[in-house]
Design a protein around this motif. Structure first.
Motif, PDB file in Angstrom:
ATOM      1  N   LYS A 321      -4.818  21.553 -10.176  1.00  0.00           N
ATOM      2  CA  LYS A 321      -5.994  20.880 -10.733  1.00  0.00           C
ATOM      3  C   LYS A 321      -7.292  21.373 -10.085  1.00  0.00           C
ATOM      4  N   LEU A 325     -10.211  22.944 -12.263  1.00  0.00           N
ATOM      5  CA  LEU A 325     -11.517  22.300 -12.180  1.00  0.00           C
ATOM      6  C   LEU A 325     -12.623  23.342 -12.091  1.00  0.00           C
ATOM      7  N   LEU A 447      -8.855  17.273 -17.712  1.00  0.00           N
ATOM      8  CA  LEU A 447      -9.712  18.421 -17.412  1.00  0.00           C
ATOM      9  C   LEU A 447     -10.083  19.167 -18.693  1.00  0.00           C
ATOM     10  N   ASN A 486     -16.947  15.056 -15.144  1.00  0.00           N
ATOM     11  CA  ASN A 486     -15.729  14.851 -14.355  1.00  0.00           C
ATOM     12  C   ASN A 486     -15.866  13.688 -13.375  1.00  0.00           C
ATOM     13  N   THR A 491     -10.114  13.123 -12.888  1.00  0.00           N
ATOM     14  CA  THR A 491      -8.877  13.855 -13.192  1.00  0.00           C
ATOM     15  C   THR A 491      -7.879  13.852 -12.034  1.00  0.00           C
ATOM     16  N   PHE A 511     -13.810  13.343  -7.687  1.00  0.00           N
ATOM     17  CA  PHE A 511     -13.300  13.707  -9.021  1.00  0.00           C
ATOM     18  C   PHE A 511     -11.914  13.134  -9.275  1.00  0.00           C
TER      19      PHE A 511
END
Length: 511
Positions: A321, A325, A447, A486, A491, A511
């Protein structure tokens, strides 16, 4: 001066220098990206489009594929096992593994140079650049040196000496910038550039060797030899499987695209494709897997080695992730700003490469995901599964040969997009079915949604970012828009945010 390695009486704790090694790794990639951009501009303005095409084929296509074909899986054995044995304090196994790797690599590099010198005319004809025989011979010497430098870089990363990598690469990059500037001012800039690049690879190898003799070798000699011999069978099996995987990687990487485009469409097309590929390479330099790769790889294997494979799921999802990102907004921005990016920040002669770059931006996030997927499969010592996924490269070559001549260079771009997506699907299925690791697809979907919202909001604003200054200003504005979304639509899981913030001076990760 780099921080000394632990003595035999001191337990090895790779975590304790994570922050400073992360900084060193980031600085290495930052200075490399900045100086690479400057040298790319120098080359674009000094060389013809066709000349830059030959440069791209050699220093992107050939170097990338030779690094895979002639390393025999050795680099990946070093990457996988040096951190594990370093965490155990077993320096003698590291030394014996490294010595064997260099012996094999030296032999293969020498063979490469001999073949290139003998068959240079045939090779020049094969890549459709007749008359470049002497250029190829000079290039072969530098390529042979480059193969060996990678072993030293991996060793320093594996023993958490990223400071050494920073210093050596900074010296190399500064000298390279000056050398290329001088070379492009000569009567035959392409030939002079080839000499400079090859000589600098030899210099880089010498610099790494001196650092090794001064900083690593004395520490190894302080440790007594272990009675238990290195597990050569384990190393050999891993190397063999990973070498087959690397043979597959030569099929799927974008260096192979350059050969197909060059062979079917000629020097002008490969020049355009080469610049789009170069911009994509520069973009990847700011991705977490590149910026922090010299720290992430050894830390992942030292933390989740043979004894703790089942705990790797947390690290895998978090790294995946973090990678996306960053990769998603960069790829989308490149896709939306392709033409002005080329015209304003590189060279207007390459404006026709805009559509190539637009689609390539969509490929960037998929390329970025290869490292997290590779880490989890390598950690489980299953390079055979990575190999199976690389069979999509056969499909890419077949489709490329079938479609590129008729439909042009864009056919190669879309073929690469499709086969890269297929490779990811196969790898994710292996992670789930063979390793029984659960991927956080909910977080990945969030995302993706955030990226699409940011793209939709930014798209109508593109005409306002005119000129070089406008293109540059659009970067932080798009980044702020994306990060703001975000922050609202998070996320990362709470435990992931807590883990990341525990490694930072202040809890900034929201985030």
């Amino acid at each position: 001066m780099a921080e000394p390695l632990e003595t035999v009486a001191t337990p090895v704790r790779p975590r304790r220098r994570v922050v400073q090694n992360t900084v060193f790794s980031a600085l290495t990639k930052a200075q490399g990206a900045i100086l690479s951009y400057i040298t790319t501009l120098i080359l674009l303005h000094a060389l013809s489009v066709e000349g830059y095409g030959l440069y791209s084929v050699l220093f992107v296509g050939v170097v990338a594929n030779l690094s895979l074909l002639l390393r025999f899986g050795i680099a990946n054995v070093l990457t996988r096992f040096i951190p594990e044995y370093y965490s155990q304090g077993n320096f003698r196994v590291i030394a014996r593994l490294f010595s064997m790797a260099n012996l094999i690599q030296t032999a293969s590099a020498a063979l490469l140079a001999v073949i290139a010198w003998i068959f240079a005319p045939q090779l020049a004809t094969l890549i459709r650049f007749p008359g470049s025989e002497n250029v190829l011979r000079i290039f072969a010497v530098g390529a042979a040196a480059y193969l060996l430098t990678e072993n030293f870089r991996i060793l320093f990363g594996g023993v958490f000496q990223q400071r050494v990598i920073l210093i050596v690469n900074f010296i190399y990059a500064v000298i390279r910038l000056a050398a290329l500037y001088i070379a492009t001012r000569t009567a035959d800039p392409l030939f002079s550039v080839m000499i400079a690049e090859s000589a600098l690879y030899v210099f880089l190898l010498a610099a790494y060797y001196i650092a090794y003799r001064l900083l690593v070798r004395p520490r190894i000699e302080e440790h007594p030899d272990h009675e238990i011999p290195p597990p050569w069978r384990r190393f050999t099996r891993y190397a063999g499987l990973y070498y087959l995987n690397e043979l597959g990687l030569t099929l799927i990487n974008q260096a192979t695209d350059l050969f197909i485009v060059s062979g079917l469409l000629g020097d002008l097309a490969v020049g355009l494709y080469g610049l789009a590929n170069r911009i994509l390479q520069l973009a990847t330099q700011v991705l977490p897997n590149k910026v922090f790769g010299d720290v992430i790889e050894p830390l992942f294997f030292s933390e989740y080695g043979e004894a703790r494979k089942q705990e790797a799921q947390f690290g895998f999802n978090m790294f995946l992730k973090v990678t996306l990102l960053t990769a998603l907004p960069i790829g989308i921005w490149i896709s939306l700003m392709g033409r002005p990016l080329i015209v304003e920040l590189f060279d207007a002669r390459y404006a026709d490469a805009a559509m190539i770059l637009t689609v390539s931006g969509l490929i960037l996030p998929m390329i970025a995901m290869r490292m997290p997927l590779g880490l989890i499969l390598q950690n489980a010592e299953r390079p055979d599964l990575l190999l199976i996924a690389k069979l999509t490269g056969v499909l890419k070559i077949v489709l490329g040969l079938m479609l590129v001549r008729q439909w042009g260079v864009m056919a190669m771009v879309w073929v690469t997009f499709s086969t890269t997506l297929a490779e990811l699907i196969v790898n994710f299925s292996f992670v789930a079915t063979k390793l029984h690791v659960r991927t956080d697809f909910v977080g990945l979907l969030r995302l993706g949604i955030n990226s699409l919202i940011a793209a939709a909001l930014f798209y109508p604003l593109r005409p306002f970012f005119a000129g070089r200054i406008g293109v540059i200003i659009s970067i932080p504005l798009f980044a702020a828009l994306y990060l703001g979304i975000n922050l609202l639509h998070k996320t990362f899981r709470a435990e992931e945010r807590e883990f990341i913030n525990s490694k930072m001076p202040y809890p900034l990760w929201k985030f």
